[in-house]
Design a protein around this motif. Structure first.
Motif, mmCIF file in Angstrom:
data_model
loop_
_atom_site.group_PDB
_atom_site.id
_atom_site.type_symbol
_atom_site.label_atom_id
_atom_site.label_comp_id
_atom_site.label_asym_id
_atom_site.label_seq_id
_atom_site.Cartn_x
_atom_site.Cartn_y
_atom_site.Cartn_z
ATOM 1 N N HIS A 208 44.596 -12.881 -1.384
ATOM 2 C CA HIS A 208 45.403 -12.282 -2.450
ATOM 3 C C HIS A 208 45.037 -10.806 -2.656
ATOM 4 N N GLN A 209 43.773 -10.469 -2.400
ATOM 5 C CA GLN A 209 43.321 -9.086 -2.534
ATOM 6 C C GLN A 209 43.692 -8.222 -1.322
ATOM 7 N N GLY A 210 44.225 -8.860 -0.291
ATOM 8 C CA GLY A 210 44.699 -8.094 0.866
ATOM 9 C C GLY A 210 43.898 -8.262 2.139
ATOM 10 N N ALA A 211 42.963 -9.200 2.176
ATOM 11 C CA ALA A 211 42.129 -9.380 3.362
ATOM 12 C C ALA A 211 42.950 -9.871 4.550
ATOM 13 N N GLU A 212 42.700 -9.270 5.716
ATOM 14 C CA GLU A 212 43.394 -9.655 6.952
ATOM 15 C C GLU A 212 42.539 -10.575 7.824
ATOM 16 N N ALA A 213 41.246 -10.599 7.568
ATOM 17 C CA ALA A 213 40.311 -11.484 8.269
ATOM 18 C C ALA A 213 39.178 -11.773 7.302
ATOM 19 N N ILE A 214 38.519 -12.903 7.485
ATOM 20 C CA ILE A 214 37.448 -13.312 6.571
ATOM 21 C C ILE A 214 36.143 -13.482 7.342
ATOM 22 N N VAL A 215 35.107 -12.816 6.854
ATOM 23 C CA VAL A 215 33.758 -13.018 7.378
ATOM 24 C C VAL A 215 33.036 -13.949 6.405
ATOM 25 N N VAL A 216 32.717 -15.154 6.868
ATOM 26 C CA VAL A 216 31.996 -16.116 6.032
ATOM 27 C C VAL A 216 30.509 -15.819 6.203
ATOM 28 N N ALA A 217 30.007 -14.947 5.334
ATOM 29 C CA ALA A 217 28.626 -14.448 5.463
ATOM 30 C C ALA A 217 27.657 -15.393 4.762
ATOM 31 N N CYS A 218 27.791 -16.668 5.085
ATOM 32 C CA CYS A 218 26.966 -17.702 4.464
ATOM 33 C C CYS A 218 26.786 -18.808 5.480
ATOM 34 N N ASN A 219 25.549 -19.067 5.864
ATOM 35 C CA ASN A 219 25.276 -20.093 6.865
ATOM 36 C C ASN A 219 25.608 -21.484 6.364
ATOM 37 N N THR A 220 25.342 -21.743 5.080
ATOM 38 C CA THR A 220 25.609 -23.070 4.525
ATOM 39 C C THR A 220 27.099 -23.379 4.587
ATOM 40 N N SER A 221 27.924 -22.413 4.197
ATOM 41 C CA SER A 221 29.378 -22.600 4.286
ATOM 42 C C SER A 221 29.831 -22.674 5.735
ATOM 43 N N SER A 222 29.252 -21.817 6.578
ATOM 44 C CA SER A 222 29.636 -21.805 7.997
ATOM 45 C C SER A 222 29.346 -23.144 8.650
ATOM 46 N N ALA A 223 28.201 -23.745 8.303
ATOM 47 C CA ALA A 223 27.800 -25.011 8.917
ATOM 48 C C ALA A 223 28.618 -26.187 8.415
ATOM 49 N N ASN A 224 28.975 -26.165 7.137
ATOM 50 C CA ASN A 224 29.567 -27.347 6.511
ATOM 51 C C ASN A 224 31.062 -27.251 6.221
#
Length: 292
Positions: free
Chosen positions: A63-79
């Motif tokens: 909604h803020q205009g992001a065209e790509a997302i970097v999930v800078a969190c290992n816990t979220s990335s893993a699960n």
């Protein structure tokens, strides 16, 4: 290529370690950062909670205009990321495979270690990723180990994963260099030392804040692997593709090179702790509440 707008999120200030690496290599991108500081730490959360948090935050960043997302969190990335990738039609870059790739390339003995949150350790995502990158042909830089592994004479694996639940609260409180941090780190790192690893994945983006303490305890002979550098390489590929697609469409709107910061908790504390890593770059932090 024109300026691209990247969304990033983490449970708190940890993702700023990834942002620092992105800005060093890609100074022209504009970053919208979300720190979920009201719900930090993520390490004791269920997979269902992590997916729900990710949905809320990614939708907000889009909604803020992001065209790509970097999930800078290992816990979220893993699960959560494997599920979230099916929900959204835009690139999602996580930490796990880039971190595993960097660790495999760095090890000289084949003994890889991991420090991470309880949820990341429990997921076994890094163990799986190490095996996966090896099958893709990504091998250690050290010739002797590479050749021994190819002949089946030496294993390359994650031999010890250690949960460090108190590290994130220490960093969020601005206590990365405190005597408490040193004492807790000695306890957590003892099993890592016993396992004789030579490459240690910092499996939480908060942990680079503690790198000087970790280095002091483990010594120079162990390579600390920060997935952030490998993540930036992946982001470069994504931006190149976005730029290629943009050429086929309309000219993108010009934006200022001003990064934006949002948190779900205390904006003042986030600004204080964040500016220890990115001096003078974090200001006008806005608080976002999901519930009216």
């Amino acid at each position: 290529m024109g300026q691209r707008m990247i969304g990033m999120f983490d449970s708190g200030v940890g993702g700023l370690t990834v942002m620092k690496e992105i800005l060093a290599q890609l100074p022209d991108v504009q970053i919208i950062y979300f720190g979920d500081t009201a719900r930090v730490p993520y390490g004791n959360r269920s997979r269902e909670e992590l997916i729900h948090f990710g949905e809320e935050i990614i939708s907000f960043l889009i909604h803020q205009g992001a065209e790509a997302i970097v999930v800078a969190c290992n816990t979220s990335s893993a699960n959560a990321v494997p599920v979230l990738k099916e929900y959204y039609n835009l690139p999602l870059i996580g930490t796990i495979e880039p971190g595993a790739r960097a660790a495999v390339q760095a090890t000289a003995t084949g003994n890889i270690g991991l420090i991470a949150t309880e949820a990341t350790v429990r997921s076994k995502a890094y163990s799986s990723a190490v095996r996966r990158v090896l099958t893709k042909g990504i091998l250690p830089k050290k010739t002797e180990l590479r050749e021994a592994w190819q002949k089946g004479g030496h294993s390359i694996e994650l031999v010890k994963a250690q949960a460090c639940p108190l590290f994130v609260p220490l960093v969020e409180a601005g206590l990365s260099h405190s005597p408490e941090a040193r004492g807790i780190a000695r306890t957590y790192l003892a099993p890592i030392q016993e396992a004789q690893v030579d490459a240690l994945i910092l499996g939480c983006t908060h942990y680079p804040f503690l790198a000087p303490v970790i280095r002091e305890i483990l010594g120079e002979e162990i390579t600390l692997v920060d997935p952030a550098q490998a993540m930036v390489e992946e982001l470069k590929e994504v931006l190149e593709q976005l730029g290629h697609n943009q050429e086929k469409g309309q000219e993108m709107n010009k934006t200022s090179n001003h990064h934006r910061f949002f948190v779900s908790g205390d904006p003042v504390l986030f600004e204080q702790v964040g500016n220890t890593l990115l001096p003078g770059q974090i200001h006008s932090v806005k608080q976002v509440s999901w519930h009216q």
